[in-house]
Design a protein around this motif. Structure first.
Motif, PDB file in Angstrom:
ATOM      1  N   ILE B  47      25.553  43.922  67.243  1.00  0.00           N
ATOM      2  CA  ILE B  47      24.277  43.121  66.914  1.00  0.00           C
ATOM      3  C   ILE B  47      23.310  43.034  68.069  1.00  0.00           C
ATOM      4  CG2 ILE B  47      23.496  41.027  65.861  1.00  0.00           C
ATOM      5  CD1 ILE B  47      24.930  42.189  64.003  1.00  0.00           C
ATOM      6  N   ASN B  48      24.019  42.510  69.250  1.00  0.00           N
ATOM      7  CA  ASN B  48      23.207  42.292  70.463  1.00  0.00           C
ATOM      8  C   ASN B  48      22.605  43.663  70.999  1.00  0.00           C
ATOM      9  OD1 ASN B  48      24.131  39.678  70.648  1.00  0.00           O
ATOM     10  ND2 ASN B  48      25.915  39.941  72.154  1.00  0.00           N
ATOM     11  N   LEU B  49      23.162  44.600  70.789  1.00  0.00           N
ATOM     12  CA  LEU B  49      22.542  45.845  71.275  1.00  0.00           C
ATOM     13  C   LEU B  49      21.254  46.332  70.270  1.00  0.00           C
ATOM     14  CD1 LEU B  49      25.824  48.303  72.011  1.00  0.00           C
ATOM     15  CD2 LEU B  49      24.053  47.068  73.630  1.00  0.00           C
ATOM     16  N   ILE B  50      21.515  46.136  68.935  1.00  0.00           N
ATOM     17  CA  ILE B  50      20.523  46.462  68.290  1.00  0.00           C
ATOM     18  C   ILE B  50      19.223  45.467  68.436  1.00  0.00           C
ATOM     19  CG2 ILE B  50      19.690  46.504  65.849  1.00  0.00           C
ATOM     20  CD1 ILE B  50      22.624  47.440  65.219  1.00  0.00           C
ATOM     21  N   SER B  51      19.583  44.333  68.708  1.00  0.00           N
ATOM     22  CA  SER B  51      18.515  43.171  68.923  1.00  0.00           C
ATOM     23  C   SER B  51      17.985  43.221  70.387  1.00  0.00           C
ATOM     24  CB  SER B  51      19.005  42.137  68.367  1.00  0.00           C
ATOM     25  OG  SER B  51      20.148  41.380  69.189  1.00  0.00           O
ATOM     26  N   GLY B  52      18.455  43.962  71.223  1.00  0.00           N
ATOM     27  CA  GLY B  52      18.028  43.922  72.466  1.00  0.00           C
ATOM     28  C   GLY B  52      18.528  43.094  73.580  1.00  0.00           C
ATOM     29  N   LEU B  53      19.401  42.165  73.181  1.00  0.00           N
ATOM     30  CA  LEU B  53      19.995  41.319  74.197  1.00  0.00           C
ATOM     31  C   LEU B  53      20.718  41.891  74.992  1.00  0.00           C
ATOM     32  CD1 LEU B  53      20.771  38.167  71.842  1.00  0.00           C
ATOM     33  CD2 LEU B  53      18.774  38.602  73.029  1.00  0.00           C
ATOM     34  N   THR B  57      24.686  51.245  77.486  1.00  0.00           N
ATOM     35  CA  THR B  57      24.849  52.157  78.738  1.00  0.00           C
ATOM     36  C   THR B  57      24.412  53.552  78.205  1.00  0.00           C
ATOM     37  OG1 THR B  57      27.134  50.647  78.761  1.00  0.00           O
ATOM     38  CG2 THR B  57      26.723  52.688  80.229  1.00  0.00           C
ATOM     39  N   ARG B  58      24.883  54.115  76.991  1.00  0.00           N
ATOM     40  CA  ARG B  58      24.623  55.215  76.415  1.00  0.00           C
ATOM     41  C   ARG B  58      23.970  55.233  75.134  1.00  0.00           C
ATOM     42  NH1 ARG B  58      28.450  56.890  79.847  1.00  0.00           N
ATOM     43  NH2 ARG B  58      29.993  56.569  78.653  1.00  0.00           N
ATOM     44  N   GLY B  59      23.552  56.285  74.690  1.00  0.00           N
ATOM     45  CA  GLY B  59      23.257  56.341  73.126  1.00  0.00           C
ATOM     46  C   GLY B  59      21.709  55.724  72.706  1.00  0.00           C
ATOM     47  N   THR B  60      21.369  55.991  71.568  1.00  0.00           N
ATOM     48  CA  THR B  60      20.030  55.452  71.270  1.00  0.00           C
ATOM     49  C   THR B  60      20.140  54.717  69.708  1.00  0.00           C
ATOM     50  OG1 THR B  60      19.779  57.537  70.056  1.00  0.00           O
ATOM     51  CG2 THR B  60      18.907  57.308  72.147  1.00  0.00           C
ATOM     52  N   VAL B  61      19.332  53.789  69.752  1.00  0.00           N
ATOM     53  CA  VAL B  61      18.920  53.085  68.350  1.00  0.00           C
ATOM     54  C   VAL B  61      17.333  53.561  67.811  1.00  0.00           C
ATOM     55  CG1 VAL B  61      18.996  50.831  67.449  1.00  0.00           C
ATOM     56  CG2 VAL B  61      20.321  51.116  69.387  1.00  0.00           C
ATOM     57  N   GLN B  62      17.556  53.660  66.707  1.00  0.00           N
ATOM     58  CA  GLN B  62      16.380  54.371  66.093  1.00  0.00           C
ATOM     59  C   GLN B  62      16.000  53.351  64.932  1.00  0.00           C
ATOM     60  OE1 GLN B  62      15.665  58.533  65.313  1.00  0.00           O
ATOM     61  NE2 GLN B  62      14.708  58.595  67.388  1.00  0.00           N
ATOM     62  N   LEU B  71      14.386  48.353  74.260  1.00  0.00           N
ATOM     63  CA  LEU B  71      13.171  47.667  74.346  1.00  0.00           C
ATOM     64  C   LEU B  71      13.512  45.999  74.446  1.00  0.00           C
ATOM     65  CD1 LEU B  71      10.995  48.564  71.583  1.00  0.00           C
ATOM     66  CD2 LEU B  71      10.913  49.236  73.679  1.00  0.00           C
ATOM     67  N   PRO B  72      12.526  44.987  74.853  1.00  0.00           N
ATOM     68  CA  PRO B  72      13.216  43.633  75.208  1.00  0.00           C
ATOM     69  C   PRO B  72      13.110  43.232  73.856  1.00  0.00           C
ATOM     70  CG  PRO B  72      10.911  44.131  75.995  1.00  0.00           C
ATOM     71  CD  PRO B  72      11.450  45.389  75.745  1.00  0.00           C
ATOM     72  N   PRO B  73      13.900  42.103  73.696  1.00  0.00           N
ATOM     73  CA  PRO B  73      14.069  41.316  72.338  1.00  0.00           C
ATOM     74  C   PRO B  73      13.008  41.271  71.451  1.00  0.00           C
ATOM     75  CG  PRO B  73      15.587  40.322  74.136  1.00  0.00           C
ATOM     76  CD  PRO B  73      14.679  41.315  74.781  1.00  0.00           C
ATOM     77  N   HIS B  74      12.149  40.681  72.283  1.00  0.00           N
ATOM     78  CA  HIS B  74      10.668  40.224  71.572  1.00  0.00           C
ATOM     79  C   HIS B  74      10.092  41.267  70.917  1.00  0.00           C
ATOM     80  CE1 HIS B  74       9.089  40.785  75.692  1.00  0.00           C
ATOM     81  NE2 HIS B  74       7.934  41.039  74.946  1.00  0.00           N
ATOM     82  N   ARG B  75      10.172  42.272  71.580  1.00  0.00           N
ATOM     83  CA  ARG B  75       9.443  43.599  70.939  1.00  0.00           C
ATOM     84  C   ARG B  75       9.954  44.016  70.019  1.00  0.00           C
ATOM     85  NH1 ARG B  75       7.120  47.024  74.661  1.00  0.00           N
ATOM     86  NH2 ARG B  75       6.613  48.348  72.761  1.00  0.00           N
ATOM     87  N   ILE B  76      11.549  44.153  69.985  1.00  0.00           N
ATOM     88  CA  ILE B  76      12.164  44.614  68.578  1.00  0.00           C
ATOM     89  C   ILE B  76      11.914  43.750  67.689  1.00  0.00           C
ATOM     90  CG2 ILE B  76      14.684  44.746  67.645  1.00  0.00           C
ATOM     91  CD1 ILE B  76      15.463  45.762  70.481  1.00  0.00           C
ATOM     92  N   ALA B  77      11.712  42.350  67.882  1.00  0.00           N
ATOM     93  CA  ALA B  77      11.583  41.485  66.560  1.00  0.00           C
ATOM     94  C   ALA B  77      10.180  41.791  66.042  1.00  0.00           C
ATOM     95  CB  ALA B  77      11.682  40.037  67.176  1.00  0.00           C
ATOM     96  N   CYS B  78       9.380  41.910  67.037  1.00  0.00           N
ATOM     97  CA  CYS B  78       7.947  42.454  66.522  1.00  0.00           C
ATOM     98  C   CYS B  78       7.891  43.535  65.401  1.00  0.00           C
ATOM     99  CB  CYS B  78       6.980  42.809  67.723  1.00  0.00           C
ATOM    100  SG  CYS B  78       6.386  41.343  68.664  1.00  0.00           S
ATOM    101  N   LEU B  79       8.845  44.539  65.788  1.00  0.00           N
ATOM    102  CA  LEU B  79       8.895  45.865  64.902  1.00  0.00           C
ATOM    103  C   LEU B  79       9.633  45.315  63.437  1.00  0.00           C
ATOM    104  CD1 LEU B  79       9.955  48.146  67.725  1.00  0.00           C
ATOM    105  CD2 LEU B  79       7.749  48.088  66.606  1.00  0.00           C
ATOM    106  N   GLY B  80      10.062  44.286  63.337  1.00  0.00           N
ATOM    107  CA  GLY B  80      10.835  43.897  62.084  1.00  0.00           C
ATOM    108  C   GLY B  80      12.197  43.744  61.962  1.00  0.00           C
ATOM    109  N   ILE B  81      12.628  43.321  63.209  1.00  0.00           N
ATOM    110  CA  ILE B  81      14.306  43.121  63.019  1.00  0.00           C
ATOM    111  C   ILE B  81      14.420  41.789  63.495  1.00  0.00           C
ATOM    112  CG2 ILE B  81      16.419  43.831  64.011  1.00  0.00           C
ATOM    113  CD1 ILE B  81      15.482  46.491  64.480  1.00  0.00           C
TER     114      ILE B  81
END
Lengths: 314, 268, 296
Positions: B47-53, B57-62, B71-81
């Motif tokens: 959850i912390n990885l997806i929400s940007g907290l 180390t490796r891998g991607t979230v789309q 991305l920083p947490p507030h940007r991720i929140a802006c996108l709708g998470i």
């Protein structure tokens, strides 16, 4: 009830403006003027520290930047008075913006010490720079006439100061009770939770640092024309601490409290003036005592007694 | 069925130890997906990885086809998470209503400049935000508690308030980190109901829990983590029938204790 | 080359004094988490007392040192019991305590100025003013006194912290004050000890540094900012951090003095501080939480 409160508030504000102005007593006008300036500073620092949770010991530095800028532009270069004040505020804001970006990444004690160093560093610039007149300062400041009204008399100038204080107070209320104001409260309470709600923490911190520095700059510019000369002692760490003590005495999150704190601290420091060399000793004791007996401010007394009254009533 | 969020080979090392190890999964749009696993299996880290907290180390979230890794947490929140926290992170000194109102941050536009104009410039938007906050608070059933300071709420109320604060900005994806922890069964029932009605409204949810009962009753599919890796992904029935899942919980003593408790009850 | 060596020696002398002050700040901060802004005034007072006892009254140096240790311990203790302790007992906010320590700073500064004069005093160095020439570089003997005594004090402090019961209690209280209280450590008493110790360390720093410039009642605030800057550059609460921070600041000050100007010292301090904290927001040795006091 709400209507009666508004009327009462307006009446109190009008009285606070009119009574000192008409008193004809130079001392009263001077104390009231300094209290109005202190109130602007305390309300501004109250937003930054009390509301947004960012402690700063550098408020006097921005106040000084505003003062020197206004004096250099208006008195020395002949720019319009209000434009000079605004330029002073703008320059103070610019300085805050530039140093705010790296400084506000710090938290808690680190932020406190960093802003203290910033204050001392800027004080050093005031003492050493040519444009500020060095440790002597700048004399020969004359209060202006605006819109055909001369502000030369202290009473007239006090009215301007009081109106500015009311304006600053209103701005503070608007900011605190707005969307960005709530975002700042969130930053104060829990930065992590604020960030996942979508609050860009650094942006909001730097913004409020800049805005409150602009208010300090404005207050500084107004102060320069109240005192009619500027010198570095007016803008040093002692003034930052005095403003912080106003905020704490007022109960840090209450704008009205900050105003009351400003009035109390101004009166006390003015009374201490007559003590000569001893004044700083007594001032130190006063600060210690006020922190000992009122660490949560006057508002805490009011709240406890209010609760007692309510409990007794029910 | 399109994936709203997809995670590929996501890895997070803490001082050389992998809390999350090459995890891949996709969350279908408009569904409630469960994320379960014994303690320390990497659920909260996910959850912390997806929400940007945390940044991986490796891998991607789309998210909606956009790369949001690191991305920083507030940007991720802006996108709708949006997300809730396992250990409540409410704004304790503020009222329940104010907490939700702050949650509506992204639904408003006005900044400091407009704020200086006072109600004249911001009044209309403020009224809209207040309505949204009231609605969200009513939705979770905390309407009557609006004026209470968050730190004075019960833990059950706190959980619901976290949810209200997360959904008030109308995010597309809500990450719920153990929302049922500390709730009694009646409260858990209410929670399940709320979650299902969020799905009905078209939200996508990721529900982290080890309250198996809650997860199994409401989700359409379950991701099982163990030791930071995906053990299996399937429907609740499939997962419950999977011996490895029970084993992983047994390893942590979780189900074993519960199993024994049941047996002791029946023996008496 | 000669000037470079001079700069290094100056840096080491100032750095040693700042390190002592930063250490005294950390000693107090570690157990009580109080930022004691009167500490710069402690250092100033140490210098003024050094001038009074050694230069003005002509007492032997060792006696002057002993007297300063006694006086400064007492000043620290007084500040704790009259100002800080009552606030800690009320669980006052950090900021209220900070402001109160500024109040104490005003009191100490003004009392010193009233009692010992408002002017700068030339403090006499114990080993005289004749520079010792080592490989063409003239070095003031006081530099050796500063560096030598600082090293001695550091070793003593290290021994106290790591090898004695008192040190163990201090480390326990710093690590977890509530836990320490539970196992029977009297944190209140420890705080009193650290304030006395902080007073002594800062006072000795002042005594050592004053022959290199002056002793003046107005130097406290400059000392304070150098000491606090050294403490946070090194990492609040960290002992090796205090030494590292002190040396870094000493170097910066010496370079500013030699190559730029003495007028912009504080601004340079601020810039340096931001630079270090930009890379490491909690200082070089800061907040590796549990490991904070494990090693010295």
């Amino acid at each position: 009830m709400a209507h009666r409160n508004t009327t009462l508030t307006l009446a109190a504000v009008a009285a606070a403006i009119v009574i000192p102005a008409l008193s004809g007593n130079g001392y009263v006008i001077q104390v009231a003027s300094l209290a109005a300036i202190g109130a602007m500073m305390a309300v501004s620092l109250g937003i930054l520290y009390g509301h947004a949770g960012q402690l700063s010991f550098a408020h006097a530095a921005f106040y000084g930047i505003g003062a020197y800028t206004a004096v250099v532009l208006h008195t020395q270069r002949g720019l319009d008075f209000f434009l000079s004040l605004l330029a002073g505020a703008a320059l103070a804001g610019l300085a805050a913006f530039v140093v705010g970006l790296p400084t506000l990444r710090l938290r808690g004690n680190y932020l406190a010490i960093a802003t203290m160093a910033l204050q001392l560093g800027i004080s050093e610039v005031f003492v050493n720079a040519k444009i500020t007149g060095g440790s002597v300062g700048i004399f020969g400041i004359v209060r202006p006439a605006v819109f055909g009204i001369s502000l030369e008399s202290p009473a007239a100038y006090y009215v301007l100061l009081a109106l500015a204080a009311v304006l600053v107070f209103a701005l503070a209320q608007f900011i605190v009770h707005s969307r960005p104001g709530r975002a700042l409260a969130a930053v104060r309470e829990d930065e992590t939770a604020a960030s996942v709600i979508g609050v860009d923490i650094i942006r909001y911190k730097v913004s409020i640092f800049t805005i409150t520095a602009m208010i300090a700059g404005l207050a500084g510019g107004l102060f320069a024309y109240q005192l009619e000369y500027v010198s570095p002692e007016s803008f040093n760490l002692d003034w930052s601490i005095a403003v912080l003590s106003m905020v704490i005495i007022g109960g840090k999150r209450s704008a009205l409290g900050a105003v009351i704190g400003a009035v109390i601290v101004t009166i006390v420091t003015q009374l201490l003036f007559s003590m000569g060399e001893l004044q700083f000793l007594v001032y130190g004791l006063w600060i210690i005592l006020i922190m000992l007996f009122l660490p949560d401010g006057l508002v805490s007394i009011w709240r406890t007694s209010y609760r007692k009254v309510r409990e007794a009533g029910s | 069925m399109t994936a709203l969020l997809s995670v590929q080979e996501l890895t997070k090392l803490f001082g050389g130890v992998a809390a999350v190890d090459r995890v891949s999964f996709a969350l279908p749009k408009g569904k409630l997906t469960g994320l379960i696993g014994p303690n320390g299996s990497g659920k909260s880290t996910m959850i912390n990885l997806i929400s940007g907290l945390h940044s991986p180390t490796r891998g991607t979230v789309q998210f909606k086809g956009q790369d949001i890794t690191s991305l920083p947490p507030h940007r991720i929140a802006c996108l709708g998470i949006a997300r809730t926290f396992q250990l409540l992170r409410l704004f304790g000194d503020l009222s329940a209503f104010e907490n939700v109102l702050i949650g509506a941050h992204l639904r408003g536009k006005h900044g400091f400049a407009a704020a200086c104009g006072g109600p004249l410039l911001t009044g209309a938007e403020e009224r809209r935000l207040h309505d949204l906050a009231r609605e969200a608070l009513e939705f979770v059933g905390l309407g009557p508690r609006a004026g209470v300071k968050a730190k004075l709420l019960t833990s059950g109320e706190g959980r619901l308030l976290e949810i209200a604060r997360a959904i008030v900005a109308e995010p597309e994806l809500v990450l719920l980190d153990e929302p049922a922890a500390g709730l009694n069964s009646a409260e858990t029932g209410v929670l399940a109901e709320k979650l299902l009605s969020l799905v009905e409204r078209g939200k996508t949810l990721l529900l982290v829990d080890h309250h198996m009962s809650l997860v199994m009753n409401v989700v359409s599919s379950v991701i099982v983590l163990a030791g930071g890796r995906v053990l299996t992904i399937g429907t609740p029935q499939e997962v419950q029938a999977d011996g490895r899942v029970i084993e992983s919980y047994l390893g942590s003593g979780e189900i074993y204790r519960r199993h024994r408790a049941k047996r002791e009850v029946s023996e008496h | 080359m000669v000037s470079f060596v001079e700069v290094v020696i100056t840096a080491a002398s100032f750095g040693a004094a700042f390190a002592l002050l930063a250490l005294s700040i950390n000693v107090i901060y570690s157990t009580s988490t109080v930022l004691n802004f009167a500490q710069g005034e402690f250092m100033m007072l140490g210098g003024m007392l050094g001038w009074a006892f050694y230069s003005a009254l002509g007492l032997p140096y060792w006696l002057a040192v002993l007297l300063i240790v006694g006086c400064m311990g007492l000043v620290g203790l007084l500040e704790y019991s009259l100002v800080v302790r009552p606030l800690l007992l009320r669980r006052a906010a950090d900021i209220a305590i900070m402001i109160a320590t500024f109040g104490a700073a005003y009191v100490i500064r003004t009392a010193t100025a009233l009692g010992m004069g408002r002017v700068e005093r030339p403090a006499k160095p114990p080993l005289g003013q004749t520079p010792v020439v080592i490989g063409h570089v003239p070095i003031l003997p006081q530099s050796f006194v500063v560096i030598g005594l600082t090293c001695a004090v550091l070793v003593l402090a290290w021994w106290l912290y790591t090898r004695t019961t008192l040190g163990l209690a201090l480390r326990a209280a710093a690590f977890d004050p509530d836990g320490a209280q539970l196992v029977g450590i009297n944190v209140d008493k420890l705080n009193a000890v650290t304030f006395a110790g902080g007073g002594v360390l800062a006072g000795v720093a002042g005594l050592l540094i004053s022959p290199l410039s002056y002793a003046s009642p107005w130097f406290g605030i400059t000392f304070a900012i150098s000491g606090f800057a050294a403490a946070i550059v090194g990492g609040l609460g960290s002992w090796p951090g205090a030494v590292a921070g002190g040396i870094i600041l000493g170097l910066a000050n010496a370079i500013m003095l030699r190559y730029v100007s003495g007028q912009w010292g504080t601004f340079a301090t601020f810039a340096l501080m931001l630079l270090v904290l930009y890379v490491r927001p909690t200082g070089i040795f800061g907040e590796r939480s549990a490991a904070r006091f494990g090693t010295v």
